[in-house]
Scaffold this active site. Structure first.
Site, PDB file in Angstrom:
ATOM      1  N   LYS A  47      -0.898  -6.770  -8.923  1.00  0.00           N
ATOM      2  CA  LYS A  47      -1.391  -5.633  -8.139  1.00  0.00           C
ATOM      3  C   LYS A  47      -2.557  -5.019  -8.889  1.00  0.00           C
ATOM      4  CE  LYS A  47      -0.243  -3.558  -4.303  1.00  0.00           C
ATOM      5  NZ  LYS A  47       0.489  -4.112  -3.139  1.00  0.00           N
ATOM      6  N   ASP A  49      -4.670  -3.296   0.226  1.00  0.00           N
ATOM      7  CA  ASP A  49      -3.510  -2.399   0.205  1.00  0.00           C
ATOM      8  C   ASP A  49      -4.068  -1.050   0.687  1.00  0.00           C
ATOM      9  OD1 ASP A  49      -0.529  -2.343  -0.871  1.00  0.00           O
ATOM     10  OD2 ASP A  49      -1.406  -0.481  -1.565  1.00  0.00           O
TER      11      ASP A  49
HETATM   12  P1  NDP Z   1      -3.699   2.108   4.822  1.00  0.00           P
HETATM   13  O1  NDP Z   1      -4.691   2.592   3.861  1.00  0.00           O
HETATM   14  O2  NDP Z   1      -4.143   1.292   5.969  1.00  0.00           O
HETATM   15  O3  NDP Z   1      -2.849   3.340   5.400  1.00  0.00           O
HETATM   16  C1  NDP Z   1      -2.151   4.182   4.544  1.00  0.00           C
HETATM   17  C2  NDP Z   1      -1.537   5.296   5.357  1.00  0.00           C
HETATM   18  O4  NDP Z   1      -0.639   6.018   4.530  1.00  0.00           O
HETATM   19  C3  NDP Z   1      -2.563   6.305   5.864  1.00  0.00           C
HETATM   20  O5  NDP Z   1      -2.108   6.820   7.083  1.00  0.00           O
HETATM   21  C4  NDP Z   1      -2.539   7.367   4.775  1.00  0.00           C
HETATM   22  O6  NDP Z   1      -2.928   8.650   5.223  1.00  0.00           O
HETATM   23  C5  NDP Z   1      -1.074   7.367   4.385  1.00  0.00           C
HETATM   24  N1  NDP Z   1      -0.928   7.770   2.999  1.00  0.00           N
HETATM   25  C6  NDP Z   1      -1.483   7.194   1.907  1.00  0.00           C
HETATM   26  N2  NDP Z   1      -1.157   7.859   0.795  1.00  0.00           N
HETATM   27  C7  NDP Z   1      -0.387   8.881   1.189  1.00  0.00           C
HETATM   28  C8  NDP Z   1       0.269   9.932   0.512  1.00  0.00           C
HETATM   29  N3  NDP Z   1       0.181  10.052  -0.819  1.00  0.00           N
HETATM   30  N4  NDP Z   1       1.014  10.811   1.256  1.00  0.00           N
HETATM   31  C9  NDP Z   1       1.097  10.689   2.603  1.00  0.00           C
HETATM   32  N5  NDP Z   1       0.481   9.714   3.304  1.00  0.00           N
HETATM   33  C10 NDP Z   1      -0.231   8.835   2.608  1.00  0.00           C
HETATM   34  O7  NDP Z   1      -2.600   1.319   3.952  1.00  0.00           O
HETATM   35  P2  NDP Z   1      -1.544   0.228   4.417  1.00  0.00           P
HETATM   36  O8  NDP Z   1      -1.058   0.518   5.780  1.00  0.00           O
HETATM   37  O9  NDP Z   1      -2.101  -1.095   4.103  1.00  0.00           O
HETATM   38  O10 NDP Z   1      -0.372   0.483   3.355  1.00  0.00           O
HETATM   39  C11 NDP Z   1       0.716   1.376   3.624  1.00  0.00           C
HETATM   40  C12 NDP Z   1       1.889   1.010   2.728  1.00  0.00           C
HETATM   41  O11 NDP Z   1       2.295  -0.343   3.012  1.00  0.00           O
HETATM   42  C13 NDP Z   1       1.630   1.038   1.225  1.00  0.00           C
HETATM   43  O12 NDP Z   1       2.818   1.394   0.560  1.00  0.00           O
HETATM   44  C14 NDP Z   1       1.303  -0.422   0.896  1.00  0.00           C
HETATM   45  O13 NDP Z   1       1.551  -0.726  -0.443  1.00  0.00           O
HETATM   46  C15 NDP Z   1       2.301  -1.099   1.815  1.00  0.00           C
HETATM   47  N6  NDP Z   1       2.007  -2.503   2.142  1.00  0.00           N
HETATM   48  C16 NDP Z   1       0.803  -2.880   2.674  1.00  0.00           C
HETATM   49  C17 NDP Z   1       0.585  -4.200   3.008  1.00  0.00           C
HETATM   50  C18 NDP Z   1      -0.662  -4.647   3.672  1.00  0.00           C
HETATM   51  O14 NDP Z   1      -0.732  -5.841   4.021  1.00  0.00           O
HETATM   52  N7  NDP Z   1      -1.642  -3.815   3.891  1.00  0.00           N
HETATM   53  C19 NDP Z   1       1.603  -5.228   2.731  1.00  0.00           C
HETATM   54  C20 NDP Z   1       2.869  -4.713   2.274  1.00  0.00           C
HETATM   55  C21 NDP Z   1       3.036  -3.393   1.971  1.00  0.00           C
HETATM   56  P3  NDP Z   1      -4.443   9.178   4.977  1.00  0.00           P
HETATM   57  O15 NDP Z   1      -5.279   8.388   5.929  1.00  0.00           O
HETATM   58  O16 NDP Z   1      -4.390  10.614   5.303  1.00  0.00           O
HETATM   59  O17 NDP Z   1      -4.772   8.879   3.544  1.00  0.00           O
HETATM   60  O1  2IT Z   2       2.127  -4.972  -0.922  1.00  0.00           O
HETATM   61  C1  2IT Z   2       1.725  -6.054  -0.448  1.00  0.00           C
HETATM   62  O2  2IT Z   2       2.486  -7.000  -0.240  1.00  0.00           O
HETATM   63  C2  2IT Z   2       0.307  -6.165  -0.099  1.00  0.00           C
HETATM   64  N1  2IT Z   2      -0.440  -5.191  -0.221  1.00  0.00           N
HETATM   65  C3  2IT Z   2      -0.248  -7.478   0.376  1.00  0.00           C
HETATM   66  C4  2IT Z   2      -0.594  -8.361  -0.781  1.00  0.00           C
HETATM   67  C5  2IT Z   2      -1.310  -9.636  -0.435  1.00  0.00           C
HETATM   68  O3  2IT Z   2      -1.688 -10.328  -1.393  1.00  0.00           O
HETATM   69  O4  2IT Z   2      -1.494  -9.964   0.742  1.00  0.00           O
END
Ligand code: NDP
Ligand code: 2IT
Length: 449
Positions: free
Chosen positions: A130, A170
């Site tokens: 990460k 992420d």
């Molecule tokens: P995005 O940046 O697309 O969206 C993040 C969302 O979470 C936004 O709505 C943001 O709000 C909100 N957010 C972020 N930080 C905070 C905080 N401290 N408090 C409250 N709300 C918060 O990210 P993803 O959707 O990609 O990721 C979301 C979660 O999923 C994370 O935990 C990530 O690690 C996990 N994840 C992502 C994957 C992926 O493929 N993208 C894969 C597996 C897990 P705002 O816009 O106001 O900042």
């Molecule tokens: O938390 C996660 O699994 C991710 N942000 C995706 C990682 C990846 O390599 O696709």
């Protein structure tokens, strides 16, 4: 009593305080896994004599570097960049990059540790890693984002490669940022390689990678419900977050007949009792594409209520899907969910439930899907993107979607196999044990190092 997994320490807490001081998120992630894998290690003297536990919780490399870049006012800003290469026993390091002011070593070590188990669960050959930066993209221009990505890659490029470490997106790192990062890597190295996943489809990106985490989460949920002779049709769902994972989870849940009634961001949440539609989800996606905007404007456009400064956990629903960030769902929120009769909690985010919230879910005997199993769809399709890049041939969306669904079904089955006791499935335990066995076996086979 001494702690049997690490010689010389009285307890896991003592061990973590000594080896990783001031890293609360990392301690939380390790503690959560240790309870489940300790009996397996205790039952296998070969794991104990190879000191697998102490090796497993020590990252192979933790890299940090300066990122200096020029903003639109021609000022030089300095951020810190990181890559934690946690465990490479089963494949090149793999995991996302996060740009958020909260990024630090503890957060990235917890994410890299969880990623190691998650990637093992996908059945694909990927180690865990990460990275990211404390850079805050809110309110930045597109040019500033590009200059930051160029400066970040100017340092990161030394540490990554298709056979070394393959980052992805992420929080705050999506297709736009991956495009800029890929371009920077290509210009610096003069190599067109599958060194990042989540790329645009015109330069080696896989179909369905954007959708994969949210869709995969709902495929996992559907499997859990099926295992309990139930389905999604007509179920109400509360989702936190409004980003990649949240909006794609909402989209898939709606398409399978569920009613999604909340989304949130860091400023608050919207409650739309009529339920989200594809049109509303598309609007949210377009609106939130500009970093630093809030969901409040949803209400004047579509109705419903906006609540500032809170998550949606007090809204009554059948299913809760935390899809924003770590520790966003605390003990009181967990109690509200249980009091409101929630059937299932599915973690789209990484470690969104605090340890105390997880304890509430465990004692309430509801369906609980931990992030490392339920949100593995994203990295799984990243793994498929790596294979497609190797072959220099892209598969079509239907093929990838079908493979994704198959992988989520297999992860569900592995959790059931390792986590069932007295007819109840402890999905956390199942995921921890299934992931651990694979990584530990690979480490044992590869000798000491
Ligand atoms: P995005 O940046 O697309 O969206 C993040 C969302 O979470 C936004 O709505 C943001 O709000 C909100 N957010 C972020 N930080 C905070 C905080 N401290 N408090 C409250 N709300 C918060 O990210 P993803 O959707 O990609 O990721 C979301 C979660 O999923 C994370 O935990 C990530 O690690 C996990 N994840 C992502 C994957 C992926 O493929 N993208 C894969 C597996 C897990 P705002 O816009 O106001 O900042
Ligand atoms: O938390 C996660 O699994 C991710 N942000 C995706 C990682 C990846 O390599 O696709």
């Amino acid at each position: 009593m001494t702690f049997s997994l690490a010689d010389g320490y009285d307890s896991l807490e003592d061990f973590l305080d000594a080896r990783a001081p001031n890293q609360p998120e990392f301690h939380q992630a390790v503690t959560e896994v240790t309870d489940d894998i300790k009996p397996i290690i205790d039952a296998h003297p070969e794991f104990k004599s190879a000191n697998i536990f102490e090796r497993l919780v020590e990252p192979e490399q933790v890299i940090s570097f300066r990122v200096a870049w020029q903003n639109d006012a021609n000022e030089i800003e300095v951020n810190r960049g990181y890559r934690v290469q946690f465990n490479g026993a089963i494949g090149p390091f793999k995991g996302g990059l996060r740009f958020h002011p909260s990024v630090n070593t503890s957060v990235l070590k917890f994410l890299g540790f969880e990623q190691t188990f998650k990637n093992a669960l996908t059945g694909l050959p990927m180690g865990g890693g990460k990275g990211g930066s404390d850079f805050d993209p809110s309110g930045r221009s597109d040019q500033e984002i590009m200059r930051f990505c160029n400066a970040f890659m100017q340092q990161l490029y030394r540490y990554i490669g298709p056979d070394i470490d393959v980052p992805a997106g992420d929080i705050n790192v999506g297709a736009r940022e991956i495009g800029y990062l890929f371009g920077a890597y290509r210009r610096i190295t003069n190599r067109f390689q599958g060194v990042l996943t989540g790329k645009g489809q015109s330069f080696g990106g896989s179909e369905m990678r954007t959708e994969a985490t949210g869709y995969g989460l709902v495929y996992f949920l559907a499997e859990m419900l099926k295992h309990d002779s139930d389905d999604l049709d007509g179920k109400s769902v509360i989702i936190s977050g409004a980003g990649n994972v949240a909006t794609h989870a909402a989209e898939k849940a709606v398409s399978l007949g569920a009613k999604v009634i909340t989304l949130s961001d860091s400023a608050g949440f919207i409650h739309d009792p009529d339920g989200l539609t594809q049109e509303k989800i598309d609007w949210v996606r377009a609106h939130k594409a500009k970093k630093g905007t809030t969901l409040e404007a949803y209400v004047s456009k579509f109705g419903g209520d906006w609540t500032a400064g809170k998550g949606p956990w007090g809204v009554k629903a059948d299913i809760a899907a935390p899809c924003a960030t770590q520790n966003e769902l605390d003990k009181d929120s967990a109690k509200m969910l249980i009091d409101n009769g929630v059937l299932a909690v599915i973690e789209g985010a990484n470690m969104p439930s605090t340890a105390a919230a997880k304890a509430v879910f465990r004692s309430a005997d509801i369906l609980f899907a931990p992030g490392k199993a339920a949100n593995a769809g994203g990295v799984a399709v990243s793994g498929l993107e790596i294979s497609q890049d190797r072959m220099r041939r892209l598969s079509d969306a239907d093929q990838i979607d079908e493979t994704l669904e198959g992988i989520m079904t297999d992860i569900h089955a592995a959790c059931v196999e390792e986590g069932t006791r007295d007819g109840h499935v402890d999905y956390s335990k199942g995921a921890n044990i299934a992931g651990f066995r694979k990584v530990a076996d690979a480490m044992l086979s590869q000798g000491v190092g």
